[in-house]
Design a protein around this motif. Structure first.
Motif, PDB file in Angstrom:
ATOM      1  N   ALA A  38       3.226   4.135  -8.539  1.00 51.81           N
ATOM      2  CA  ALA A  38       3.616   5.483  -9.081  1.00 51.81           C
ATOM      3  C   ALA A  38       4.955   5.572  -9.429  1.00 51.81           C
ATOM      4  CB  ALA A  38       3.135   6.405  -7.898  1.00 51.81           C
ATOM      5  N   VAL A  39       5.094   6.422 -10.433  1.00 48.65           N
ATOM      6  CA  VAL A  39       6.637   6.654 -10.830  1.00 48.65           C
ATOM      7  C   VAL A  39       6.927   7.945 -11.181  1.00 48.65           C
ATOM      8  CG1 VAL A  39       6.571   4.326 -12.259  1.00 48.65           C
ATOM      9  CG2 VAL A  39       5.868   6.338 -13.372  1.00 48.65           C
ATOM     10  N   ALA A  40       7.918   8.194 -10.902  1.00 50.56           N
ATOM     11  CA  ALA A  40       8.739   9.390 -11.028  1.00 50.56           C
ATOM     12  C   ALA A  40       9.279   9.695 -12.498  1.00 50.56           C
ATOM     13  CB  ALA A  40      10.151   9.639 -10.276  1.00 50.56           C
ATOM     14  N   PRO A  41       9.178  10.790 -13.329  1.00 49.81           N
ATOM     15  CA  PRO A  41       8.464  12.234 -12.722  1.00 49.81           C
ATOM     16  C   PRO A  41       7.100  12.387 -12.872  1.00 49.81           C
ATOM     17  CG  PRO A  41       9.562  12.492 -14.696  1.00 49.81           C
ATOM     18  CD  PRO A  41       9.925  11.138 -14.405  1.00 49.81           C
ATOM     19  N   GLU A  42       6.457  11.263 -13.694  1.00 49.47           N
ATOM     20  CA  GLU A  42       4.983  11.773 -13.831  1.00 49.47           C
ATOM     21  C   GLU A  42       4.236  11.892 -12.897  1.00 49.47           C
ATOM     22  OE1 GLU A  42       7.112   9.307 -14.963  1.00 49.47           O
ATOM     23  OE2 GLU A  42       6.248   8.424 -16.975  1.00 49.47           O
ATOM     24  N   HIS A  43       4.353  11.020 -11.717  1.00 44.08           N
ATOM     25  CA  HIS A  43       3.461  11.151 -10.462  1.00 44.08           C
ATOM     26  C   HIS A  43       4.000  11.930  -9.408  1.00 44.08           C
ATOM     27  CE1 HIS A  43       2.119   7.006 -12.755  1.00 44.08           C
ATOM     28  NE2 HIS A  43       1.466   8.202 -13.334  1.00 44.08           N
ATOM     29  N   GLY A  44       5.062  12.645  -9.592  1.00 42.86           N
ATOM     30  CA  GLY A  44       5.517  13.265  -8.387  1.00 42.86           C
ATOM     31  C   GLY A  44       6.841  13.143  -8.194  1.00 42.86           C
ATOM     32  N   LEU A  45       7.731  14.220  -7.842  1.00 43.21           N
ATOM     33  CA  LEU A  45       9.139  14.062  -7.641  1.00 43.21           C
ATOM     34  C   LEU A  45       9.657  13.928  -6.351  1.00 43.21           C
ATOM     35  CD1 LEU A  45       9.701  17.221 -10.045  1.00 43.21           C
ATOM     36  CD2 LEU A  45      10.614  14.708 -10.332  1.00 43.21           C
ATOM     37  N   GLU A  46       8.664  13.845  -5.149  1.00 41.50           N
ATOM     38  CA  GLU A  46       9.264  13.700  -3.799  1.00 41.50           C
ATOM     39  C   GLU A  46       8.828  12.448  -3.284  1.00 41.50           C
ATOM     40  OE1 GLU A  46       8.006  17.089  -1.380  1.00 41.50           O
ATOM     41  OE2 GLU A  46       8.553  18.184  -3.358  1.00 41.50           O
ATOM     42  N   VAL A  47       9.662  11.925  -2.489  1.00 38.99           N
ATOM     43  CA  VAL A  47       9.264  10.418  -2.046  1.00 38.99           C
ATOM     44  C   VAL A  47       7.985  10.267  -1.325  1.00 38.99           C
ATOM     45  CG1 VAL A  47      10.218   8.963  -0.489  1.00 38.99           C
ATOM     46  CG2 VAL A  47      11.747  10.125  -1.886  1.00 38.99           C
ATOM     47  N   ASP A  48       7.821  11.484  -0.600  1.00 40.86           N
ATOM     48  CA  ASP A  48       6.570  11.405   0.286  1.00 40.86           C
ATOM     49  C   ASP A  48       5.338  11.338  -0.435  1.00 40.86           C
ATOM     50  OD1 ASP A  48       7.913  11.387   2.453  1.00 40.86           O
ATOM     51  OD2 ASP A  48       7.130  13.542   3.029  1.00 40.86           O
ATOM     52  N   ILE A  49       5.224  12.371  -1.848  1.00 39.42           N
ATOM     53  CA  ILE A  49       4.088  12.330  -2.839  1.00 39.42           C
ATOM     54  C   ILE A  49       4.120  10.855  -3.534  1.00 39.42           C
ATOM     55  CG2 ILE A  49       3.416  13.547  -4.668  1.00 39.42           C
ATOM     56  CD1 ILE A  49       4.251  15.968  -3.344  1.00 39.42           C
ATOM     57  N   LEU A  50       5.199  10.356  -4.036  1.00 30.88           N
ATOM     58  CA  LEU A  50       5.270   9.096  -4.779  1.00 30.88           C
ATOM     59  C   LEU A  50       4.537   7.942  -3.752  1.00 30.88           C
ATOM     60  CD1 LEU A  50       8.327   9.182  -6.723  1.00 30.88           C
ATOM     61  CD2 LEU A  50       6.277   9.156  -7.638  1.00 30.88           C
ATOM     62  N   HIS A  51       5.081   7.903  -2.708  1.00 33.25           N
ATOM     63  CA  HIS A  51       4.644   7.129  -1.795  1.00 33.25           C
ATOM     64  C   HIS A  51       3.051   7.185  -1.504  1.00 33.25           C
ATOM     65  CE1 HIS A  51       5.702   4.638   1.922  1.00 33.25           C
ATOM     66  NE2 HIS A  51       5.445   4.057   0.800  1.00 33.25           N
ATOM     67  N   ARG A  52       2.446   8.345  -1.230  1.00 34.53           N
ATOM     68  CA  ARG A  52       1.129   8.603  -1.255  1.00 34.53           C
ATOM     69  C   ARG A  52       0.343   8.128  -2.234  1.00 34.53           C
ATOM     70  NH1 ARG A  52      -3.277  11.907   0.102  1.00 34.53           N
ATOM     71  NH2 ARG A  52      -2.694  13.621  -1.599  1.00 34.53           N
ATOM     72  N   HIS A  53       0.715   8.399  -3.590  1.00 38.27           N
ATOM     73  CA  HIS A  53       0.019   8.270  -4.737  1.00 38.27           C
ATOM     74  C   HIS A  53       0.038   6.854  -5.203  1.00 38.27           C
ATOM     75  CE1 HIS A  53       0.707  12.361  -6.523  1.00 38.27           C
ATOM     76  NE2 HIS A  53      -0.366  12.461  -5.553  1.00 38.27           N
ATOM     77  N   ALA A  54       1.361   5.830  -4.643  1.00 29.77           N
ATOM     78  CA  ALA A  54       1.252   4.635  -4.843  1.00 29.77           C
ATOM     79  C   ALA A  54       0.219   4.017  -3.917  1.00 29.77           C
ATOM     80  CB  ALA A  54       2.833   4.059  -4.481  1.00 29.77           C
ATOM     81  N   ASP A  55      -0.015   4.535  -2.777  1.00 33.50           N
ATOM     82  CA  ASP A  55      -1.015   3.854  -1.819  1.00 33.50           C
ATOM     83  C   ASP A  55      -2.297   4.145  -2.177  1.00 33.50           C
ATOM     84  OD1 ASP A  55      -0.790   2.632   0.877  1.00 33.50           O
ATOM     85  OD2 ASP A  55      -1.553   4.638   1.854  1.00 33.50           O
ATOM     86  N   LEU A  56      -2.382   5.253  -2.920  1.00 30.60           N
ATOM     87  CA  LEU A  56      -3.845   5.625  -3.249  1.00 30.60           C
ATOM     88  C   LEU A  56      -4.199   4.397  -4.506  1.00 30.60           C
ATOM     89  CD1 LEU A  56      -4.098   9.349  -3.951  1.00 30.60           C
ATOM     90  CD2 LEU A  56      -5.571   8.017  -2.531  1.00 30.60           C
ATOM     91  N   ALA A  57      -3.225   4.316  -5.394  1.00 34.23           N
ATOM     92  CA  ALA A  57      -3.379   3.197  -6.409  1.00 34.23           C
ATOM     93  C   ALA A  57      -3.632   1.825  -5.885  1.00 34.23           C
ATOM     94  CB  ALA A  57      -2.096   3.473  -7.311  1.00 34.23           C
ATOM     95  N   LEU A  58      -2.979   1.473  -4.780  1.00 37.56           N
ATOM     96  CA  LEU A  58      -3.180   0.291  -4.077  1.00 37.56           C
ATOM     97  C   LEU A  58      -4.590   0.101  -3.321  1.00 37.56           C
ATOM     98  CD1 LEU A  58      -1.811  -2.337  -2.787  1.00 37.56           C
ATOM     99  CD2 LEU A  58      -1.061  -1.022  -0.709  1.00 37.56           C
ATOM    100  N   TYR A  59      -4.897   1.197  -2.940  1.00 35.04           N
ATOM    101  CA  TYR A  59      -6.344   1.262  -2.528  1.00 35.04           C
ATOM    102  C   TYR A  59      -7.211   1.066  -3.499  1.00 35.04           C
ATOM    103  CZ  TYR A  59     -10.564   3.514   0.071  1.00 35.04           C
ATOM    104  OH  TYR A  59     -11.513   3.906   0.373  1.00 35.04           O
ATOM    105  N   ARG A  60      -7.203   1.524  -4.463  1.00 36.00           N
ATOM    106  CA  ARG A  60      -7.943   1.424  -5.857  1.00 36.00           C
ATOM    107  C   ARG A  60      -8.052  -0.167  -6.293  1.00 36.00           C
ATOM    108  NH1 ARG A  60     -10.336   5.135  -9.122  1.00 36.00           N
ATOM    109  NH2 ARG A  60     -11.195   6.643  -7.339  1.00 36.00           N
ATOM    110  N   ALA A  61      -6.633  -0.529  -6.343  1.00 33.94           N
ATOM    111  CA  ALA A  61      -6.511  -2.087  -6.832  1.00 33.94           C
ATOM    112  C   ALA A  61      -7.037  -3.075  -5.915  1.00 33.94           C
ATOM    113  CB  ALA A  61      -4.901  -2.262  -6.695  1.00 33.94           C
ATOM    114  N   LYS A  62      -7.096  -2.708  -4.343  1.00 38.89           N
ATOM    115  CA  LYS A  62      -7.694  -3.713  -3.423  1.00 38.89           C
ATOM    116  C   LYS A  62      -9.116  -3.674  -3.685  1.00 38.89           C
ATOM    117  CE  LYS A  62      -4.626  -3.469   0.596  1.00 38.89           C
ATOM    118  NZ  LYS A  62      -4.343  -2.793   1.791  1.00 38.89           N
ATOM    119  N   ALA A  63      -9.805  -2.277  -3.960  1.00 42.58           N
ATOM    120  CA  ALA A  63     -11.069  -2.221  -4.316  1.00 42.58           C
ATOM    121  C   ALA A  63     -11.838  -3.281  -5.597  1.00 42.58           C
ATOM    122  CB  ALA A  63     -11.726  -0.816  -4.452  1.00 42.58           C
TER     123      ALA A  63
END
Ligand code: C2E
Ligand code: CA
Ligand code: CA
Length: 339
Positions: A38-63
């Motif tokens: 997940a990259v700023a600013p496209e996917h969020g501006l706060e660390v928490d949100i960026l982290h969560r979005h990167a995590d979601l992408a990771l979940y998809r990558a694993k699948a």
């Protein structure tokens, strides 16, 4: 390069570097990496949100398979939230016994008599309306909830079937996940005993994926089940990788020809040829053949001509709620008495 481009390049470099085989004495070991971006600013501006979005992408990558990376997209949030919500509701529905079974008749091709009813799960959801098993069973399988729910289906279907006239069978679908648990055979025995149902009246439907994974252990379980006196049917025949070879692996009692072949009977020459071959095979091997998804009289007549033994589909009846099922049985009994 933009932030996203360099993140992609970096992700691939990490995957490649970690994926290098490692020599440990005489052994070669490989490990892998999966990356969510997940990259700023496209996917969020706060660390928490960026982290969560990167995590979601990771979940998809694993699948999608190991050693890959995925970039966050907006739909990922919603899809996961929806899935988690369904999972939560499913636990609740199981506890509150909100699932229902509908029953679809399977009739003899020659005489039109009901031979069996297939139990099909229904979930009347408080806000979503009727949720299709095609939607919730995969989640139940992923989370393991299919084990208690599947047990409930078995008990409920056996109990209902015990009230039907003697010759009518009940068919229950089993998920491959139910084979992974130790207690499948005792669960089936207990469902039969509690319902006082003759095992010969129970049919268990499996797909070839049961034989694909851990086939030796599963094969042993299938034999134990069949030794109880019940029947084993191969569902969705013809859709898997090697349906034919599994007929040699296990003595199936029944083959259910998948509805995709039936649907194209009049249109696709190959489907007609396949149906003919399967019906012939069934006849030669002494295995009952059932055509699924029969919707028109043309399909029925065609299937009858090819020698299919039984059929199931909207032409005869949709899956019925218990009240309608009982009515159908009462009418059939009356007609039999009058004759
Ligand atoms: P399936 O076992 O292949 O069941 C047949 C499906 O075809 C059912 O869908 C049925 O309603 C539908 N069907 C029957 N006749 C016709 C027809 O003439 N035309 C068309 N277009 N469809 C027809 P349903 O009830 O939505 O169930 C979908 C799948 O969910 C089932 O496919 C089965 O794999 C799974 N399922 C349902 N109940 C259970 C259960 O209790 N346990 C497990 N493990 N799986 C279940
Ligand atoms: Ca089935
Ligand atoms: Ca099927």
């Amino acid at each position: 390069p933009t932030g996203l481009e360099s993140a992609r390049t970096l992700a691939q470099a990490v995957i490649d570097a970690i994926g290098q085989p490692i020599h440990l004495g005489s052994q070669v070991v490989t490990i892998g990496a999966t990356v969510g971006i997940a990259v700023a600013p496209e996917h969020g501006l706060e660390v928490d949100i960026l982290h969560r979005h990167a995590d979601l992408a990771l979940y998809r990558a694993k699948a999608a398979g190991r050693n890959s990376f995925k970039v966050y997209t907006a739909g990922m949030d919603e899809a996961l939230e929806n899935r988690n919500k369904l999972e939560f509701d499913m636990h609740l529905a199981h506890r509150k016994e909100e699932f229902r079974l509908h029953y679809q008749p399977v009739v003899g091709m020659a005489d039109g008599q009901v031979r069996a009813f297939e139990a099909l799960m229904r979930w009347p959801h408080p806000t979503r309306g009727m949720v299709s098993p095609a939607e919730f069973i995969p989640i139940a399988e992923e989370t393991g909830l299919i084990i208690p729910i599947g047990e409930w289906v078995l008990r409920e279907a056996c109990r209902e079937a015990a009230t039907w006239p003697g010759e009518i069978k009940v068919a229950v679908n089993l998920s491959p996940v139910q084979f992974r648990q130790q207690g499948l055979v005792p669960t089936v025995v207990s469902a039969l005993v509690n319902a006082r149902l003759d095992p010969r009246r129970l049919e268990l439907e499996i797909t070839e994926s049961v034989l694909l994974a851990d086939s030796d252990a599963n094969l042993a379980v299938l034999h134990q089940l069949r030794d109880l006196g019940l029947r084993i049917a191969m569902d969705d025949f013809g859709t898997g990788y090697s349906s034919l070879s599994y007929l040699r692996t296990f003595p199936f009692d029944k083959i259910k020809i998948d509805q995709s072949f039936v649907r194209e009977l009049g249109v696709n020459r190959h489907c007609a040829a396949i149906v003919r071959a399967v019906a012939g095979l069934g006849a030669d091997l002494g295995i009952t053949t059932v055509a699924e998804g029969v919707e028109t009289t043309e399909q029925r007549d065609h299937l009858r001509l090819e020698g299919c033994d039984e059929m199931q589909g909207y032409l005869f009846s949709r899956p019925l709620p218990v009240t309608a099922l009982r009515k159908l049985i009462a009418e059939t009994e009356q007609a039999a008495q009058a004759a």
